[in-house]
Design a protein around this motif. Structure first.
Motif, PDB file in Angstrom:
ATOM      1  N   THR A  83      -4.542  15.817  20.374  1.00 10.06           N
ATOM      2  CA  THR A  83      -3.728  14.609  20.309  1.00 10.06           C
ATOM      3  C   THR A  83      -3.537  14.098  21.724  1.00 10.06           C
ATOM      4  O   THR A  83      -3.096  14.856  22.595  1.00 10.06           O
ATOM      5  CB  THR A  83      -2.352  14.893  19.680  1.00 10.06           C
ATOM      6  N   PRO A  84      -3.884  12.854  22.006  1.00 11.32           N
ATOM      7  CA  PRO A  84      -3.710  12.323  23.364  1.00 11.32           C
ATOM      8  C   PRO A  84      -2.265  12.425  23.821  1.00 11.32           C
ATOM      9  O   PRO A  84      -1.331  12.208  23.039  1.00 11.32           O
ATOM     10  CB  PRO A  84      -4.155  10.869  23.230  1.00 11.32           C
ATOM     11  N   THR A  85      -2.084  12.747  25.081  1.00  8.84           N
ATOM     12  CA  THR A  85      -0.732  12.864  25.646  1.00  8.84           C
ATOM     13  C   THR A  85      -0.466  11.836  26.739  1.00  8.84           C
ATOM     14  O   THR A  85       0.638  11.799  27.282  1.00  8.84           O
ATOM     15  CB  THR A  85      -0.516  14.274  26.230  1.00  8.84           C
ATOM     16  N   ILE A  86      -1.459  11.008  27.055  1.00  8.90           N
ATOM     17  CA  ILE A  86      -1.295   9.989  28.085  1.00  8.90           C
ATOM     18  C   ILE A  86      -1.609   8.618  27.495  1.00  8.90           C
ATOM     19  O   ILE A  86      -2.664   8.423  26.896  1.00  8.90           O
ATOM     20  CB  ILE A  86      -2.210  10.235  29.296  1.00  8.90           C
ATOM     21  N   GLY A  87      -0.700   7.677  27.662  1.00 13.55           N
ATOM     22  CA  GLY A  87      -0.943   6.306  27.249  1.00 13.55           C
ATOM     23  C   GLY A  87      -1.776   5.591  28.300  1.00 13.55           C
ATOM     24  O   GLY A  87      -1.663   5.869  29.491  1.00 13.55           O
ATOM     25  N   TRP A  88      -2.605   4.654  27.858  1.00 13.22           N
ATOM     26  CA  TRP A  88      -3.568   4.014  28.757  1.00 13.22           C
ATOM     27  C   TRP A  88      -3.683   2.555  28.359  1.00 13.22           C
ATOM     28  O   TRP A  88      -4.432   2.198  27.476  1.00 13.22           O
ATOM     29  CB  TRP A  88      -4.913   4.721  28.624  1.00 13.22           C
ATOM     30  N   GLN A  89      -2.916   1.713  29.015  1.00 11.73           N
ATOM     31  CA  GLN A  89      -2.886   0.294  28.680  1.00 11.73           C
ATOM     32  C   GLN A  89      -3.200  -0.495  29.952  1.00 11.73           C
ATOM     33  O   GLN A  89      -2.337  -1.142  30.530  1.00 11.73           O
ATOM     34  CB  GLN A  89      -1.522  -0.092  28.135  1.00 11.73           C
ATOM     35  N   ILE A  90      -4.444  -0.438  30.412  1.00 11.64           N
ATOM     36  CA  ILE A  90      -4.772  -1.047  31.693  1.00 11.64           C
ATOM     37  C   ILE A  90      -5.230  -2.502  31.555  1.00 11.64           C
ATOM     38  O   ILE A  90      -5.577  -3.126  32.548  1.00 11.64           O
ATOM     39  CB  ILE A  90      -5.847  -0.228  32.433  1.00 11.64           C
ATOM     40  N   ASP A  91      -5.217  -3.035  30.351  1.00 16.14           N
ATOM     41  CA  ASP A  91      -5.595  -4.435  30.184  1.00 16.14           C
ATOM     42  C   ASP A  91      -4.719  -5.130  29.151  1.00 16.14           C
ATOM     43  O   ASP A  91      -5.203  -5.757  28.221  1.00 16.14           O
ATOM     44  CB  ASP A  91      -7.067  -4.540  29.779  1.00 16.14           C
ATOM     45  N   PRO A  92      -3.396  -5.010  29.278  1.00 20.75           N
ATOM     46  CA  PRO A  92      -2.524  -5.668  28.318  1.00 20.75           C
ATOM     47  C   PRO A  92      -2.073  -7.032  28.819  1.00 20.75           C
ATOM     48  O   PRO A  92      -2.287  -7.392  29.962  1.00 20.75           O
ATOM     49  CB  PRO A  92      -1.337  -4.712  28.237  1.00 20.75           C
ATOM     50  N   PHE A  93      -1.425  -7.767  27.949  1.00 23.69           N
ATOM     51  CA  PHE A  93      -0.816  -9.043  28.328  1.00 23.69           C
ATOM     52  C   PHE A  93       0.621  -9.003  27.820  1.00 23.69           C
ATOM     53  O   PHE A  93       0.889  -9.310  26.671  1.00 23.69           O
ATOM     54  CB  PHE A  93      -1.589 -10.211  27.725  1.00 23.69           C
ATOM     55  N   GLY A  94       1.528  -8.586  28.690  1.00 26.11           N
ATOM     56  CA  GLY A  94       2.916  -8.442  28.296  1.00 26.11           C
ATOM     57  C   GLY A  94       3.226  -7.008  27.903  1.00 26.11           C
ATOM     58  O   GLY A  94       2.340  -6.203  27.672  1.00 26.11           O
ATOM     59  N   HIS A  95       4.502  -6.699  27.822  1.00 28.29           N
ATOM     60  CA  HIS A  95       4.938  -5.345  27.487  1.00 28.29           C
ATOM     61  C   HIS A  95       6.102  -5.437  26.506  1.00 28.29           C
ATOM     62  O   HIS A  95       7.224  -5.759  26.890  1.00 28.29           O
ATOM     63  CB  HIS A  95       5.342  -4.581  28.743  1.00 28.29           C
ATOM     64  N   SER A  96       5.821  -5.158  25.251  1.00 25.78           N
ATOM     65  CA  SER A  96       6.837  -5.317  24.218  1.00 25.78           C
ATOM     66  C   SER A  96       7.724  -4.090  24.117  1.00 25.78           C
ATOM     67  O   SER A  96       7.418  -3.016  24.628  1.00 25.78           O
ATOM     68  CB  SER A  96       6.164  -5.565  22.862  1.00 25.78           C
ATOM     69  N   ALA A  97       8.832  -4.236  23.410  1.00 26.05           N
ATOM     70  CA  ALA A  97       9.731  -3.115  23.177  1.00 26.05           C
ATOM     71  C   ALA A  97       9.050  -2.035  22.346  1.00 26.05           C
ATOM     72  O   ALA A  97       9.347  -0.843  22.486  1.00 26.05           O
ATOM     73  CB  ALA A  97      11.005  -3.602  22.480  1.00 26.05           C
ATOM     74  N   THR A  98       8.133  -2.435  21.461  1.00 28.96           N
ATOM     75  CA  THR A  98       7.408  -1.452  20.641  1.00 28.96           C
ATOM     76  C   THR A  98       6.590  -0.523  21.516  1.00 28.96           C
ATOM     77  O   THR A  98       6.569   0.691  21.303  1.00 28.96           O
ATOM     78  CB  THR A  98       6.485  -2.165  19.647  1.00 28.96           C
ATOM     79  N   GLN A  99       5.912  -1.082  22.506  1.00 28.41           N
ATOM     80  CA  GLN A  99       5.109  -0.259  23.400  1.00 28.41           C
ATOM     81  C   GLN A  99       5.973   0.765  24.111  1.00 28.41           C
ATOM     82  O   GLN A  99       5.620   1.939  24.220  1.00 28.41           O
ATOM     83  CB  GLN A  99       4.384  -1.143  24.416  1.00 28.41           C
ATOM     84  N   ALA A 100       7.118   0.339  24.592  1.00 32.03           N
ATOM     85  CA  ALA A 100       7.993   1.236  25.342  1.00 32.03           C
ATOM     86  C   ALA A 100       8.621   2.296  24.451  1.00 32.03           C
ATOM     87  O   ALA A 100       8.696   3.468  24.821  1.00 32.03           O
ATOM     88  CB  ALA A 100       9.086   0.423  26.036  1.00 32.03           C
TER      89      ALA A 100
END
Length: 228
Positions: free
Chosen positions: A158-175
């Motif tokens: 199961t991945p233990t590191i998040g990897w969002q290097i090309d997003p547009f904005g940062h929602s509360a869901t992501q956090a």
């Protein structure tokens, strides 16, 4: 002057030749007394952007963008098998799972061995690196679940590191939901507001603890860092 340049050029060539003959210590461990540079070979494979997902995977329509993801996976697995010191990080399950389904039993067995050895590692684990500003939170959860399910079934990881290097904005869901709540210890992302980036660069505060929500408490906190 020409003779002097020739002599100097010969000396440089001799030094370069000597340097090329030296095999440097490339073991994946820090060494004292030298500058340790941490390099992470990883993917950034768009699951549809300028081309369709099929065109990206197969390498078609390269007049628009030169990309063929299945060849990346073929060469990565082959290269990792040739040298146990090599490591690679793969992110987008939308491509990996398609490639995985097309492989022979021998290649699948080799891939599992590379995963067990820690040479091939999965980061984020979602179908894609979702755009955090626009999608509905249900879609964000579903696409992450879809990616994680196969990794657990086929590799018991199961991945233990998040990897969002090309997003547009940062929602509360992501956090809140797709960081500590999904089991991530850390989260790396790019594309923050330019003023926030300038402030963090000046203060040397590109790494921080992301406190997703007071209602979720410290269990929802995750270490976060900005990618260059």
């Amino acid at each position: 002057m020409c003779a002097g340049l020739a002599v100097a050029g010969a000396a440089v060539a001799q030094m370069l030749g000597a340097a090329a003959a030296v095999r440097h210590n490339t073991h994946a461990a820090p060494r004292k007394g030298v500058l340790n540079v941490h390099i992470v070979p990883h993917t950034h494979d768009d699951v549809g952007w300028r081309k369709t997902i099929d065109q990206y995977y197969t390498g078609q329509n390269n007049s628009i963008q030169h990309a063929g993801v299945r060849y990346i996976l073929d060469s990565v697995v082959r290269s990792l098998a040739e040298d146990p010191e090599r490591k690679f990080v793969y992110a987008e399950q939308g491509f990996f799972q398609r490639w995985w389904a097309q492989q022979t039993a021998e290649v699948q067995a080799l891939t599992r061995r590379l995963v067990r050895a820690g040479q091939l590692q999965f980061i984020n684990g979602g179908w894609c690196m979702h755009d955090e500003a626009a999608p509905h939170y249900i879609d964000m959860i579903d696409q992450t679940t879809l990616g994680h399910r196969l990794l657990l079934e086929q590799f018991n990881v199961t991945p233990t590191i998040g990897w969002q290097i090309d997003p547009f904005g940062h929602s509360a869901t992501q956090a809140a939901l797709l960081s500590a709540e999904v089991g991530f210890d850390g989260l790396f992302f790019g594309r923050i507001d330019y003023q926030d980036l300038a402030l963090r660069t000046k203060a040397k505060a590109a790494e921080f603890i992301w406190r997703a929500s007071p209602s979720l408490g410290p269990d929802a906190q995750v270490f976060a860092g900005l990618t260059g």
